[in-house]
Design a protein around this motif. Structure first.
Motif, PDB file in Angstrom:
ATOM      1  N   VAL A  45     -18.510-154.589   0.329  1.00 48.81           N
ATOM      2  CA  VAL A  45     -18.915-155.867  -0.259  1.00 48.81           C
ATOM      3  C   VAL A  45     -19.848-155.630  -1.446  1.00 48.81           C
ATOM      4  N   TRP A  46     -20.750-154.640  -1.286  1.00 44.84           N
ATOM      5  CA  TRP A  46     -21.670-154.300  -2.383  1.00 44.84           C
ATOM      6  C   TRP A  46     -20.878-153.836  -3.608  1.00 44.84           C
ATOM      7  N   ALA A  47     -19.926-152.937  -3.394  1.00 47.22           N
ATOM      8  CA  ALA A  47     -19.123-152.409  -4.505  1.00 47.22           C
ATOM      9  C   ALA A  47     -18.331-153.531  -5.166  1.00 47.22           C
ATOM     10  N   PHE A  48     -17.837-154.459  -4.352  1.00 50.99           N
ATOM     11  CA  PHE A  48     -17.034-155.558  -4.894  1.00 50.99           C
ATOM     12  C   PHE A  48     -17.902-156.474  -5.768  1.00 50.99           C
ATOM     13  N   ASN A  49     -19.104-156.775  -5.299  1.00 50.92           N
ATOM     14  CA  ASN A  49     -19.942-157.759  -5.981  1.00 50.92           C
ATOM     15  C   ASN A  49     -20.758-157.185  -7.136  1.00 50.92           C
ATOM     16  N   TRP A  50     -21.203-155.951  -6.983  1.00 49.34           N
ATOM     17  CA  TRP A  50     -22.162-155.453  -7.962  1.00 49.34           C
ATOM     18  C   TRP A  50     -21.708-154.255  -8.782  1.00 49.34           C
ATOM     19  N   LEU A  51     -20.638-153.622  -8.368  1.00 50.77           N
ATOM     20  CA  LEU A  51     -20.139-152.508  -9.169  1.00 50.77           C
ATOM     21  C   LEU A  51     -18.899-152.987  -9.903  1.00 50.77           C
ATOM     22  N   PHE A  52     -18.907-152.856 -11.203  1.00 51.31           N
ATOM     23  CA  PHE A  52     -17.736-153.293 -11.953  1.00 51.31           C
ATOM     24  C   PHE A  52     -16.891-152.060 -12.269  1.00 51.31           C
ATOM     25  N   LEU A  53     -16.007-151.778 -11.328  1.00 45.93           N
ATOM     26  CA  LEU A  53     -15.289-150.509 -11.367  1.00 45.93           C
ATOM     27  C   LEU A  53     -13.960-150.589 -12.119  1.00 45.93           C
ATOM     28  N   GLY A  54     -13.544-151.782 -12.454  1.00 41.08           N
ATOM     29  CA  GLY A  54     -12.260-151.922 -13.150  1.00 41.08           C
ATOM     30  C   GLY A  54     -11.113-151.418 -12.299  1.00 41.08           C
ATOM     31  N   GLY A  55     -10.363-150.476 -12.850  1.00 42.92           N
ATOM     32  CA  GLY A  55      -9.185-149.951 -12.164  1.00 42.92           C
ATOM     33  C   GLY A  55      -9.503-149.105 -10.943  1.00 42.92           C
ATOM     34  N   LEU A  56     -10.779-148.697 -10.804  1.00 45.13           N
ATOM     35  CA  LEU A  56     -11.147-147.860  -9.658  1.00 45.13           C
ATOM     36  C   LEU A  56     -11.404-148.684  -8.395  1.00 45.13           C
ATOM     37  N   LEU A  57     -11.527-150.015  -8.575  1.00 44.51           N
ATOM     38  CA  LEU A  57     -11.881-150.855  -7.427  1.00 44.51           C
ATOM     39  C   LEU A  57     -10.839-150.744  -6.312  1.00 44.51           C
ATOM     40  N   ILE A  58      -9.565-150.872  -6.664  1.00 48.07           N
ATOM     41  CA  ILE A  58      -8.510-150.869  -5.637  1.00 48.07           C
ATOM     42  C   ILE A  58      -8.462-149.532  -4.891  1.00 48.07           C
ATOM     43  N   PRO A  59      -8.430-148.365  -5.591  1.00 48.72           N
ATOM     44  CA  PRO A  59      -8.437-147.106  -4.830  1.00 48.72           C
ATOM     45  C   PRO A  59      -9.662-146.969  -3.931  1.00 48.72           C
ATOM     46  N   LEU A  60     -10.833-147.383  -4.429  1.00 57.42           N
ATOM     47  CA  LEU A  60     -12.056-147.263  -3.622  1.00 57.42           C
ATOM     48  C   LEU A  60     -11.951-148.119  -2.362  1.00 57.42           C
ATOM     49  N   MET A  61     -11.479-149.365  -2.542  1.00 65.88           N
ATOM     50  CA  MET A  61     -11.356-150.265  -1.387  1.00 65.88           C
ATOM     51  C   MET A  61     -10.345-149.708  -0.373  1.00 65.88           C
ATOM     52  N   LEU A  62      -9.269-149.135  -0.882  1.00 71.99           N
ATOM     53  CA  LEU A  62      -8.252-148.586   0.028  1.00 71.99           C
ATOM     54  C   LEU A  62      -8.803-147.398   0.808  1.00 71.99           C
ATOM     55  N   VAL A  63      -9.583-146.558   0.136  1.00 69.73           N
ATOM     56  CA  VAL A  63     -10.150-145.387   0.816  1.00 69.73           C
ATOM     57  C   VAL A  63     -11.146-145.839   1.899  1.00 69.73           C
ATOM     58  N   LEU A  64     -12.027-146.791   1.538  1.00 73.78           N
ATOM     59  CA  LEU A  64     -13.021-147.267   2.513  1.00 73.78           C
ATOM     60  C   LEU A  64     -12.330-147.941   3.700  1.00 73.78           C
ATOM     61  N   SER A  65     -11.311-148.726   3.385  1.00 73.21           N
ATOM     62  CA  SER A  65     -10.570-149.420   4.440  1.00 73.21           C
ATOM     63  C   SER A  65      -9.852-148.411   5.347  1.00 73.21           C
ATOM     64  N   LEU A  66      -9.317-147.356   4.748  1.00 73.46           N
ATOM     65  CA  LEU A  66      -8.652-146.312   5.538  1.00 73.46           C
ATOM     66  C   LEU A  66      -9.652-145.639   6.482  1.00 73.46           C
ATOM     67  N   GLY A  67     -10.871-145.430   5.968  1.00 75.65           N
ATOM     68  CA  GLY A  67     -11.917-144.835   6.805  1.00 75.65           C
ATOM     69  C   GLY A  67     -12.203-145.688   8.031  1.00 75.65           C
ATOM     70  N   LYS A  68     -12.310-147.012   7.817  1.00 72.88           N
ATOM     71  CA  LYS A  68     -12.574-147.921   8.954  1.00 72.88           C
ATOM     72  C   LYS A  68     -11.402-147.909   9.924  1.00 72.88           C
ATOM     73  N   PHE A  69     -10.208-147.922   9.365  1.00 70.74           N
ATOM     74  CA  PHE A  69      -8.983-147.913  10.179  1.00 70.74           C
ATOM     75  C   PHE A  69      -8.967-146.679  11.091  1.00 70.74           C
ATOM     76  N   VAL A  70      -9.245-145.519  10.505  1.00 64.05           N
ATOM     77  CA  VAL A  70      -9.204-144.268  11.276  1.00 64.05           C
ATOM     78  C   VAL A  70     -10.277-144.271  12.366  1.00 64.05           C
ATOM     79  N   LEU A  71     -11.465-144.764  12.029  1.00 64.43           N
ATOM     80  CA  LEU A  71     -12.544-144.792  13.031  1.00 64.43           C
ATOM     81  C   LEU A  71     -12.175-145.671  14.223  1.00 64.43           C
ATOM     82  N   VAL A  72     -11.627-146.852  13.937  1.00 69.82           N
ATOM     83  CA  VAL A  72     -11.273-147.770  15.038  1.00 69.82           C
ATOM     84  C   VAL A  72     -10.122-147.195  15.867  1.00 69.82           C
TER      85      VAL A  72
END
Lengths: 218, 148
Positions: B77-104
């Protein structure tokens, strides 16, 4: 006549089961079901992405999605998963009261998540987004609505198990029933992890595609 | 050095990329940590959190996983709201989401500790699901060219 291919083994709860795989049949069935549900949700998530940025009229995602509120509901669902795994751990250890407490915690957290969803749907309808408005509305409501239906089923299932635990019919020796409900619940959680990322974080800044009028509100 | 590497990425005595050769109805190898047993403090922490059990973790272990999941969500949420990553946003979100998926899936759903067969079923369906997903996206992207 051919000899039976099945044999009896004890599962991790001491229950004698007749199996041809050496695995718990109940658990195998649940994993097979979850596998099919992966494909089910995968299709709807893919459909959402295929139609992303293709709505001809508003509201568009940037007009309606509220990330702070959904972040809170995501956190609630994550914590319900933690409560679920604690409930199973305590029931397996025979610590009945703690187990019951955590089962009902999952029920409460699941219900809170559903209330967030009801609020969100209601809010979107007031903003003019319904399943019939545009492609975003159709794919959004179908995907999140089906997820909400899964959560509702999970809440009802766990409520029954919670009362079973209170009455003493759910115990350490048959905690496999709670484990199955737990698998289902965690699955619902991982589906939401993907939905939160794909719909809310990745698509939240989507505005009107080129050639379509911007949404000015109702 | 090679020995240290193998210990660090321990996976049933072989490299981490090599799936353990346990029978499919057997659980994962005993006390196999996320980073192997090459780093002693991590091995000790893993043994403590799982009570040196390969069947399941302790309540404390699950709380630690829950805290990590919460931190990842806050970072998202922090990265989404305060980091303006442009094209890097989607890969970053996918990696973080994958991390949560694997943990669960790995820890809350016990796939890390459970029989390999369940992991095979779930992974096979994931592969089919992802293949469907990619096919749909490709169809939409290139389908009109085929028609022409």
């Amino acid at each position: 006549m051919a000899a039976s291919a099945t044999y009896e083994v004890k599962n991790e709860y001491g229950e004698v089961i007749n199996t041809s795989t050496g695995l718990s049949n109940k658990k195998l069935l649940m994993w097979a079901f979850l596998g099919s549900d992966v494909m089910f949700f995968g299709s709807f998530i893919a459909t959402f992405l295929v139609y992303r940025n293709r709505s001809l009229v508003g509201p568009y995602p940037a007009d309606v999605l509220d990330i702070p509120i959904t972040s809170v509901s995501t956190f609630v669902l994550l914590m319900s998963s933690l409560a679920m795994v604690l409930a199973l751990s305590y029931i397996q250890q025979g610590r009945q009261k703690l187990g019951t407490f955590w089962i009902f915690s999952v029920v409460v957290l699941g219900a809170i998540f559903l209330l967030f969803q009801v609020y969100e749907f209601n809010h979107f309808v007031h903003l003019g987004l319904t399943p019939r408005t545009n492609l975003f509305g159709t794919t959004f409501f179908i995907l999140t609505g089906l997820h909400g239906a899964h959560v509702t089923l999970g809440v009802l299932w766990l409520m029954f198990l919670g009362f079973g635990s209170l009455k003493g019919t759910l115990r350490a020796d048959n905690a496999i029933d709670l484990e199955l409900a737990g698998l289902y619940w965690h699955f619902v959680d991982i589906v939401w992890i993907v939905i939160f990322t794909v719909i809310y974080l990745i698509s939240a800044r989507d505005v009107a595609p080129p050639g379509s009028p911007p949404f000015v509100g109702h | 050095m090679a020995n240290f590497f193998n210990k660090l990425l321990y996976h049933d005595g072989r490299g981490w990329w090599d799936l353990p050769r346990t029978q499919w109805q057997d659980p994962n190898p005993e006390m196999e940590g996320p980073f192997g047993d090459g780093i002693i403090p991590i091995k000790k922490a893993w043994d403590f959190l799982t009570a040196a059990s390969y069947h399941h973790g302790t309540p404390l272990f699950y709380v630690v996983v829950g805290v990590i999941l919460s931190i990842i969500t806050i970072v998202e949420v922090w990265a989404f709201n305060w980091l303006f990553l442009g094209g890097l946003l989607i890969p970053l979100m996918l990696v973080l989401s994958l991390g949560k998926f694997v943990l669960v899936v790995g820890f809350f759903m016990h796939l890390k500790f459970d029989r390999k067969y369940y992991a095979w079923i779930f992974t096979a369906c994931m592969v089919v699901g992802i293949a469907l997903f990619v096919a749909l996206l490709l169809l939409l992207e290139f389908g009109h060219q085929v028609q022409q």
